[in-house]
Design an enzyme around this catalytic site. Structure first.
Site, PDB file in Angstrom:
ATOM      1  CD  GLU A 198      14.323 -72.223 -79.411  1.00 28.96           C
ATOM      2  OE1 GLU A 198      14.198 -73.259 -78.750  1.00 28.96           O
ATOM      3  OE2 GLU A 198      13.439 -71.358 -79.492  1.00 28.96           O
ATOM      4  CD  GLU A 387      11.299 -71.572 -83.591  1.00 24.71           C
ATOM      5  OE1 GLU A 387      10.713 -71.657 -82.500  1.00 24.71           O
ATOM      6  OE2 GLU A 387      12.190 -72.351 -83.947  1.00 24.71           O
TER       7      GLU A 387
HETATM    8  P1  P53 Z   1       6.608 -75.639 -78.241  1.00 29.14           P
HETATM    9  C1  P53 Z   1      10.798 -73.726 -75.092  1.00 29.14           C
HETATM   10  C2  P53 Z   1      10.726 -72.347 -74.966  1.00 29.14           C
HETATM   11  C3  P53 Z   1      10.886 -71.554 -76.076  1.00 29.14           C
HETATM   12  C4  P53 Z   1      11.115 -72.124 -77.311  1.00 29.14           C
HETATM   13  O1  P53 Z   1       7.704 -74.540 -78.551  1.00 29.14           O
HETATM   14  C5  P53 Z   1      11.183 -73.488 -77.439  1.00 29.14           C
HETATM   15  C6  P53 Z   1      11.045 -74.298 -76.328  1.00 29.14           C
HETATM   16  C7  P53 Z   1      11.150 -75.771 -76.426  1.00 29.14           C
HETATM   17  O2  P53 Z   1       9.897 -76.308 -76.275  1.00 29.14           O
HETATM   18  O3  P53 Z   1      11.441 -74.100 -78.611  1.00 29.14           O
HETATM   19  C8  P53 Z   1      11.187 -73.506 -79.859  1.00 29.14           C
HETATM   20  O4  P53 Z   1       6.572 -76.541 -79.401  1.00 29.14           O
HETATM   21  C9  P53 Z   1      11.679 -74.491 -80.873  1.00 29.14           C
HETATM   22  C10 P53 Z   1      10.592 -75.160 -81.654  1.00 29.14           C
HETATM   23  C11 P53 Z   1       9.351 -75.259 -80.809  1.00 29.14           C
HETATM   24  C12 P53 Z   1       8.873 -73.842 -80.525  1.00 29.14           C
HETATM   25  O5  P53 Z   1       9.872 -73.100 -79.877  1.00 29.14           O
HETATM   26  O6  P53 Z   1       7.076 -76.316 -76.996  1.00 29.14           O
HETATM   27  O7  P53 Z   1      12.643 -73.974 -81.747  1.00 29.14           O
HETATM   28  O8  P53 Z   1      11.065 -76.397 -82.106  1.00 29.14           O
HETATM   29  O9  P53 Z   1       8.344 -76.008 -81.380  1.00 29.14           O
HETATM   30  C13 P53 Z   1       7.611 -73.773 -79.707  1.00 29.14           C
HETATM   31  O10 P53 Z   1       5.323 -74.900 -78.061  1.00 29.14           O
END
Ligand code: P53
Length: 489
Positions: A198, A387
């Protein structure tokens, strides 16, 4: 049959959110190790000691610490990443469960400070290398292809403190050295790599911070430039070390919509795509800054330090494939009268056509189709969704079962969206849902925001046995993979 025969079904985690063992095996600390837990409404805090020895805990910020201050682990605070889900000691059990679901690919990251504890050493930490070699060998045992993120938000803390982090060009060489070590040590074991997770967050989420100034933009764009060059060097080095290596970019993929049909909203929407999404992909896939970059820089009086050699590196270091995370879409408008989402890391206006998760993220499978079709056309590269998933509260029943129909429903709709994109000719080669096993949330530091097919017994106060349990979605995903995407129900 829309899904190709060798489609990479799998799952994804990141080192700092899963491994734990933060000070085991010679590992040095990363910023996540001085970051506390938080929640939907309360930001995670970073802890530090000022030059007079006073302790501080302040919301995570991209700004450097005041002069003479240093990051510190303080008593009275809980740091969820220290133990995370203890993947470090459970990886065999976890990989066996992934294999049981039929994974073809497993996305994970390498903790930089496990390999170079400070980041600027000459020699790598052998114990760190050994750990990852064991994990990769374990995956190979089950014919699971590793997809390795070289940097997933975890620059060694020492580099943050002593060099000022990514703003400093020296980080380019430290990263290149770290990447070289990975390519050499894991040659033959790993063929799929991502340079930066990201990468676009640096600029995209700047607007979530308070009182953002031009100096913040200056720093963010310079950090990004340094990461672009680091990424491009890694691509060249990776290809030179092993021709078999496929090296990709990774973008936080949020689909932007205009809230209204006002042409001013349409234009604002396009500019959001450019600043937040296209900017990074364009540099990493095309090897040059796009024309609109000048407009973005001028808007915040940004002046970048870019050398002629940097431009050669960017040109020679374009990626082999495009990957992204996808959780939500967002709507933007120039109009004042509209309801804001105000979720955790989710911004913009409430889209009346969509439902929102418990953390305020818009559930929007059509947005995934839109994103896939648009980016496939823009770059004409193979793509992976690395993801995707629903962070939700889960309940363990007395018999140990976990019923998560909400998660299955989320996945069904997103898999169907990928199917439509494939039907339309998109070159999609893999899908690795996020947090295939529950882990620590990056945004909030919570355990209770769960994504997994596999439940981990661990709570937000640090209690629990670390036992692993199969959720209903575990069996659903197993069936889906077994039928190569045919059996959605
Ligand atoms: P969490 C924000 C918005 C979209 C993706 O996020 C993001 C984030 C940062 O929080 O990060 C990615 O754990 C990232 C992962 C993360 C996952 O999305 O806040 O690549 O490390 O865990 C989900 O629910």
């Amino acid at each position: 049959m829309p899904f190709p025969e060798n489609f990479f079904w799998g799952g994804a985690i990141a080192a700092n959110q899963a491994e734990g063992a933060w000070n085991v095996g010679g590992r040095g600390p990363a910023k996540t190790d001085v970051t506390t837990g938080g929640s939907y409404k309360e930001a995670r805090k970073v802890t530090w000691i000022d030059k007079d020895g006073n302790p501080h805990a302040e919301p995570e910020s991209r700004r450097p610490l005041p002069k003479g201050a240093h990051y510190a682990v303080l008593d009275d605070f809980f740091y969820p990443n220290h133990d995370a889900i203890d993947f470090y000691h459970h990886y065999k059990e976890d990989i066996a469960l992934f294999a049981e679901m039929g994974f073809k690919m497993f996305r994970m990251s390498i903790s930089w400070s496990r390999i170079y504890p400070h980041g600027d050493e000459n020699e790598p930490n052998k114990e760190g290398i050994e750990f990852y070699r064991n994990v990769f060998q374990e995956l190979r045992k089950y014919d699971i292809e590793p997809l390795v993120t070289i940097w997933h938000f975890d620059t060694p803390l020492y580099l943050e403190e002593h060099y000022g982090g990514w703003e400093n060009r020296k980080l380019i060489d430290f990263y290149a050295k770290f990447a070289t070590t990975c390519f050499q040590e894991f040659k033959g074991l790993v063929k799929y790599w991502l340079t930066f997770n990201e990468i676009n967050n640096t600029v995209m989420f700047l607007s979530l911070e308070q009182d953002v100034t031009n100096a913040d933009y200056q720093r963010a764009y310079q950090q990004l430039h340094n990461q672009f060059v680091a990424s491009a060097k890694a691509v060249q080095i990776g290809h030179a070390i092993d021709q078999e290596n496929n090296i990709g970019c990774m973008i936080c993929g949020i689909t932007y919509y205009p809230l209204t049909s006002d042409p001013k909203d349409i234009l604002l929407n396009r500019h959001n795509w450019e600043q937040n999404i296209f900017y990074c992909g364009d540099v990493q896939c095309r090897g040059n800054y796009p024309t609109y970059a000048k407009r973005l820089w001028e808007a915040h009086d940004v002046h970048l330090e870019i050398t002629p050699e940097d431009m050669v590196d960017l040109d020679l270091g374009t990626v082999d494939f495009y990957t992204f995370s996808y959780y939500m879409s967002t709507a933007v408008t120039t109009h004042e009268n509209n309801e804001k989402v105000g979720g955790n890391f989710s911004m913009g206006s409430r889209n009346p056509y969509l439902e929102y998760s418990d953390w305020g993220w818009a559930v929007d499978p059509d947005g995934l189709q839109y994103y896939l079709e648009m980016m496939n056309d823009r770059y004409q590269l193979p793509m992976m969704v690395v993801e995707n998933g629903l962070g939700a509260y889960d309940t363990v029943e007395e018999d140990g079962s976990i019923h998560d129909p909400y998660r299955i429903d989320y996945f069904k709709k997103h898999v169907a969206a990928m199917e439509r994109a494939l039907d339309h000719g998109v070159d999609l080669i893999g899908y690795t849902p996020w947090g295939c096993i529950d882990l620590v949330s990056a945004g909030t530091g919570e355990m209770r925001k769960r994504y997994g097919f596999i439940y981990v017994d661990r709570d937000d106060a640090g209690n629990g046995t670390f036992d692993r349990l199969r959720k209903d979605s575990f069996y659903w995903y197993k069936k889906l993979i077994g039928s190569n995407g045919e059996e959605l129900d």
